[in-house]
Design a protein around this motif. Structure first.
Motif, PDB file in Angstrom:
ATOM      1  N   PRO A  12      58.542  76.052  30.703  1.00 47.11           N
ATOM      2  CA  PRO A  12      57.953  75.649  29.414  1.00 47.11           C
ATOM      3  C   PRO A  12      58.982  75.647  28.287  1.00 47.11           C
ATOM      4  O   PRO A  12      59.015  76.553  27.452  1.00 47.11           O
ATOM      5  N   PRO A  13      59.881  74.636  28.243  1.00 43.41           N
ATOM      6  CA  PRO A  13      60.945  74.662  27.248  1.00 43.41           C
ATOM      7  C   PRO A  13      60.446  74.543  25.818  1.00 43.41           C
ATOM      8  O   PRO A  13      61.042  75.061  24.898  1.00 43.41           O
ATOM      9  N   VAL A  14      59.336  73.855  25.593  1.00 46.33           N
ATOM     10  CA  VAL A  14      58.860  73.665  24.232  1.00 46.33           C
ATOM     11  C   VAL A  14      58.476  74.991  23.600  1.00 46.33           C
ATOM     12  O   VAL A  14      58.862  75.317  22.482  1.00 46.33           O
ATOM     13  N   GLU A  15      57.705  75.812  24.344  1.00 44.32           N
ATOM     14  CA  GLU A  15      57.292  77.089  23.805  1.00 44.32           C
ATOM     15  C   GLU A  15      58.486  78.011  23.543  1.00 44.32           C
ATOM     16  O   GLU A  15      58.550  78.676  22.525  1.00 44.32           O
ATOM     17  N   VAL A  16      59.427  78.037  24.469  1.00 44.41           N
ATOM     18  CA  VAL A  16      60.609  78.875  24.303  1.00 44.41           C
ATOM     19  C   VAL A  16      61.412  78.423  23.090  1.00 44.41           C
ATOM     20  O   VAL A  16      61.842  79.218  22.259  1.00 44.41           O
ATOM     21  N   THR A  17      61.593  77.107  22.952  1.00 40.75           N
ATOM     22  CA  THR A  17      62.349  76.572  21.831  1.00 40.75           C
ATOM     23  C   THR A  17      61.651  76.876  20.512  1.00 40.75           C
ATOM     24  O   THR A  17      62.282  77.259  19.527  1.00 40.75           O
ATOM     25  N   ALA A  18      60.328  76.720  20.475  1.00 44.06           N
ATOM     26  CA  ALA A  18      59.584  76.983  19.248  1.00 44.06           C
ATOM     27  C   ALA A  18      59.708  78.445  18.831  1.00 44.06           C
ATOM     28  O   ALA A  18      59.882  78.756  17.655  1.00 44.06           O
ATOM     29  N   GLN A  19      59.620  79.340  19.812  1.00 40.96           N
ATOM     30  CA  GLN A  19      59.753  80.762  19.508  1.00 40.96           C
ATOM     31  C   GLN A  19      61.143  81.066  18.969  1.00 40.96           C
ATOM     32  O   GLN A  19      61.299  81.802  17.992  1.00 40.96           O
ATOM     33  N   ARG A  20      62.155  80.505  19.613  1.00 46.64           N
ATOM     34  CA  ARG A  20      63.527  80.721  19.174  1.00 46.64           C
ATOM     35  C   ARG A  20      63.730  80.164  17.766  1.00 46.64           C
ATOM     36  O   ARG A  20      64.389  80.792  16.928  1.00 46.64           O
ATOM     37  N   LEU A  21      63.166  79.004  17.478  1.00 43.95           N
ATOM     38  CA  LEU A  21      63.298  78.403  16.156  1.00 43.95           C
ATOM     39  C   LEU A  21      62.682  79.303  15.092  1.00 43.95           C
ATOM     40  O   LEU A  21      63.272  79.510  14.027  1.00 43.95           O
ATOM     41  N   ARG A  22      61.517  79.845  15.351  1.00 46.19           N
ATOM     42  CA  ARG A  22      60.890  80.739  14.390  1.00 46.19           C
ATOM     43  C   ARG A  22      61.777  81.944  14.094  1.00 46.19           C
ATOM     44  O   ARG A  22      61.897  82.385  12.951  1.00 46.19           O
ATOM     45  N   GLU A  23      62.396  82.477  15.128  1.00 47.42           N
ATOM     46  CA  GLU A  23      63.262  83.637  14.940  1.00 47.42           C
ATOM     47  C   GLU A  23      64.487  83.286  14.097  1.00 47.42           C
ATOM     48  O   GLU A  23      64.887  84.051  13.211  1.00 47.42           O
ATOM     49  N   VAL A  24      65.092  82.131  14.383  1.00 48.24           N
ATOM     50  CA  VAL A  24      66.287  81.714  13.648  1.00 48.24           C
ATOM     51  C   VAL A  24      65.948  81.436  12.190  1.00 48.24           C
ATOM     52  O   VAL A  24      66.673  81.842  11.275  1.00 48.24           O
ATOM     53  N   VAL A  25      64.835  80.758  11.967  1.00 44.57           N
ATOM     54  CA  VAL A  25      64.428  80.446  10.599  1.00 44.57           C
ATOM     55  C   VAL A  25      64.139  81.714   9.815  1.00 44.57           C
ATOM     56  O   VAL A  25      64.589  81.873   8.677  1.00 44.57           O
ATOM     57  N   GLN A  26      63.407  82.637  10.415  1.00 44.77           N
ATOM     58  CA  GLN A  26      63.069  83.866   9.701  1.00 44.77           C
ATOM     59  C   GLN A  26      64.322  84.683   9.394  1.00 44.77           C
ATOM     60  O   GLN A  26      64.442  85.266   8.305  1.00 44.77           O
ATOM     61  N   ALA A  27      65.265  84.706  10.320  1.00 48.13           N
ATOM     62  CA  ALA A  27      66.514  85.425  10.073  1.00 48.13           C
ATOM     63  C   ALA A  27      67.290  84.761   8.940  1.00 48.13           C
ATOM     64  O   ALA A  27      67.880  85.449   8.087  1.00 48.13           O
ATOM     65  N   PHE A  28      67.301  83.435   8.911  1.00 49.13           N
ATOM     66  CA  PHE A  28      67.994  82.707   7.850  1.00 49.13           C
ATOM     67  C   PHE A  28      67.384  83.025   6.488  1.00 49.13           C
ATOM     68  O   PHE A  28      68.095  83.351   5.531  1.00 49.13           O
ATOM     69  N   VAL A  29      66.061  82.930   6.387  1.00 50.13           N
ATOM     70  CA  VAL A  29      65.387  83.205   5.114  1.00 50.13           C
ATOM     71  C   VAL A  29      65.681  84.626   4.653  1.00 50.13           C
ATOM     72  O   VAL A  29      65.982  84.872   3.476  1.00 50.13           O
ATOM     73  N   ALA A  30      65.617  85.587   5.568  1.00 50.13           N
ATOM     74  CA  ALA A  30      65.866  86.982   5.219  1.00 50.13           C
ATOM     75  C   ALA A  30      67.316  87.205   4.804  1.00 50.13           C
ATOM     76  O   ALA A  30      67.596  87.989   3.886  1.00 50.13           O
ATOM     77  N   ASP A  31      68.248  86.517   5.454  1.00 49.38           N
ATOM     78  CA  ASP A  31      69.669  86.744   5.195  1.00 49.38           C
ATOM     79  C   ASP A  31      70.133  86.123   3.886  1.00 49.38           C
ATOM     80  O   ASP A  31      70.912  86.735   3.144  1.00 49.38           O
ATOM     81  N   VAL A  32      69.717  84.896   3.601  1.00 50.87           N
ATOM     82  CA  VAL A  32      70.268  84.186   2.445  1.00 50.87           C
ATOM     83  C   VAL A  32      69.509  84.447   1.159  1.00 50.87           C
ATOM     84  O   VAL A  32      70.034  84.187   0.072  1.00 50.87           O
ATOM     85  N   SER A  33      68.286  84.949   1.242  1.00 54.19           N
ATOM     86  CA  SER A  33      67.462  85.138   0.041  1.00 54.19           C
ATOM     87  C   SER A  33      67.735  86.506  -0.565  1.00 54.19           C
ATOM     88  O   SER A  33      67.369  87.531   0.003  1.00 54.19           O
ATOM     89  N   GLU A  34      68.373  86.523  -1.724  1.00 55.09           N
ATOM     90  CA  GLU A  34      68.665  87.783  -2.393  1.00 55.09           C
ATOM     91  C   GLU A  34      67.422  88.323  -3.088  1.00 55.09           C
ATOM     92  O   GLU A  34      66.681  87.575  -3.729  1.00 55.09           O
TER      93      GLU A  34
END
Length: 282
Positions: A12-34
């Motif tokens: 199920p590549p779609v589900e795995v990719t979607a989960q990974r995307l959510r993690e990357v996006v959330q890490a980005f928002v947390a990291d760059v937002s002061e």
């Protein structure tokens, strides 16, 4: 049965990719937002954007102004017309180390006011004063209840308008606070002696990103397609403008609940919205 004859297993590549995307996006928002305030909200402008660029030839300054205005429209903010008072001020100089310290020394009450309000702003002011930066930003922010009333006060030579809070958010509670944190002004100093050859459109988009959102420019973003990599060591990796990723962040920041009760809630709200937008562009 031989291994080569075995029926293939469908993963199920779609589900795995979607989960990974959510993690990357959330890490980005947390990291760059002061976040500096005790309430932990991710600040944004709540008024129209009026960019102003000084100490550059008029044609280049106009290009940068236009790029900042364009990014403001992407975020959903209105832009002031000609003659508006800048709330995004970009100053170009060949000695930013000197200018940053002169400004901080010449306007101690303005800088001290925001340091007093923001629990982490002492370190931010130290970073603003520190030598060696190509681009440095000072954000002026405040907390507002979100419900204000305009009053007109009489004077012998006329009246002037003031705005004062008259109440709290009606929906404050466990998930939402009784206030929101807003950026009132962004001051950006760009050192031309360190800038080097650069695409004006890309520079304008970078300035837009770091002025419309309170960005930690030291966050690691090399693995992502973002204008924040403009000053990467590799010329080949330098972006040429706002990416879909950047636009998704700005749109999500400015559409998210402004009065989230904590940093974690605000990050998740922005990240969820950003994930949907990034997915739609793929």
């Amino acid at each position: 049965m031989a291994q080569d004859d075995a029926e293939p297993t469908q993963l199920p590549p779609v589900e795995v990719t979607a989960q990974r995307l959510r993690e990357v996006v959330q890490a980005f928002v947390a990291d760059v937002s002061e976040v500096h305030e005790r309430g932990g909200q991710i600040a944004r402008f709540d008024t129209r954007i009026c960019p102003g660029v000084v100490n550059l030839p008029a044609n280049i300054a106009q290009t940068l102004n236009d790029r900042i205005a364009s990014a403001a429209h992407v975020a959903g903010r209105a832009v002031g017309g000609p003659g508006c008072v800048p709330n995004v001020l970009v100053i170009f100089t060949d000695d930013s180390d000197r200018l940053a310290n002169e400004l901080a020394d010449a306007h101690p009450s303005a800088f001290a006011f925001y340091v007093t309000l923001n629990q982490n702003a002492e370190s931010a002011l130290t970073a603003f004063r520190a030598p060696g930066e190509t681009v440095r930003v000072w954000y002026m922010a405040r907390e507002t209840t979100g419900i204000e009333q305009a009053f007109r006060i009489g004077r012998p030579r006329g009246t002037f308008a003031v705005r004062a809070p008259i109440g709290l958010y009606p929906n404050s509670g466990r998930l939402s606070a009784a206030h929101e944190t807003v950026i009132t002004r962004s001051l950006i100093i760009v050192d031309t002696s360190r800038l080097g050859p650069i695409n004006p459109q890309a520079l304008g988009d970078y300035l837009a990103m770091v002025s419309l959102a309170r960005i930690d420019t030291r966050a690691s973003t090399a693995h992502l397609d973002t204008i924040l990599n403009l000053f990467s060591d590799s010329d080949a990796a330098r972006p040429q403008g706002l990416s879909p990723w950047d636009k998704a962040y700005l749109k999500s920041l400015y559409s998210a609940r402004a009065n989230s009760a904590s940093t974690g809630l605000h990050v998740r709200d922005i990240a969820n919205r950003m994930t949907r937008r990034v997915t739609d562009t793929q």
